[in-house]
Design an enzyme around this catalytic site. Sequence first.
Site: not given
Length: 298
Positions: A13, A15, A17-18, A125
């Site tokens: 994303g 900001y 890693v997910v 956002d």
Amino acid sequence: MRRYHKMEKIGEGTYGVVYKAQNNHGEICALKKIRVEEEDEGIPSTAIREISLLKELHHPNIVWLRDVIHSEKCLTLVFEYLDQDLKKLLDACDGGLEPTTAKSFLYQILRGISYCHDHRILHRDLKPQNLLINREGVLKLADFGLARAFAIPVRSYTHEVVTLWYRAPDVLMGSKKYSTAVDIWSVGCIFAEMINGVPLFPGISEQDQLKRIFKILGTPNVDSWPQVVNLPAYNPDFCYYEKQAWSSIVPKLNESGIDLISRMLQLDPVQRISAKEALKHDYFKDLHRPSEFLNGVH
């Protein structure tokens, strides 16, 4: 981090890693590892403070932040796991969503936003990628409050340009006075996309983004938007465009839907409808329980 076993990487994303992960009790969750720009400085204490506030947000239309784990160089946010998002759903539904589904999703987005705005937290956002959906058709907003904690980077973790498509004209023109109206603009863009099946303003640069907005809503002037002349990027020589009729922009929307979207997508942020007011709009008067018509969302 021993409490969580990473199962797979599910995304990268704005900001960081997910990952999809499992905790010691076998519950599935999403781990969002936040990248820190200032390697020497570690995690800013302001960011940790902001994030801690988000743990207090409890609402059926907000993704629950279960836990915050921070070491010197890394911050990991543990969220409830949902396997679908609105972008994937729109990509799979050629030509937009069913009108009743779009209406239910819009109502749920506004419920989540109204709750956060009541708690003085902005998103800044919003986009289809961070609107998550479960198998019962419940929609939840992800990443609320992260913009204030970490600032929105120009490029994401994977160096992709962070999308401008849902960004309000006041922000594009350099306004630093972020208000709840910036989120309402994004919701209006998402509303149009759910109905039409394609993004309303798919700009490739800030200038192009503004041009696309003005081509539909008309070029602003002091009469239509008194404060526009005070914005850093205001240019009195902006190309002049006439405002277009909403019925030609979102032809599938009925009269009350057009009225609502026109109140959301006002160039002047002061004139945009609030989430609380939007929830009372006539467009929703025939809304049933979400699950009644969302059996197609899997």
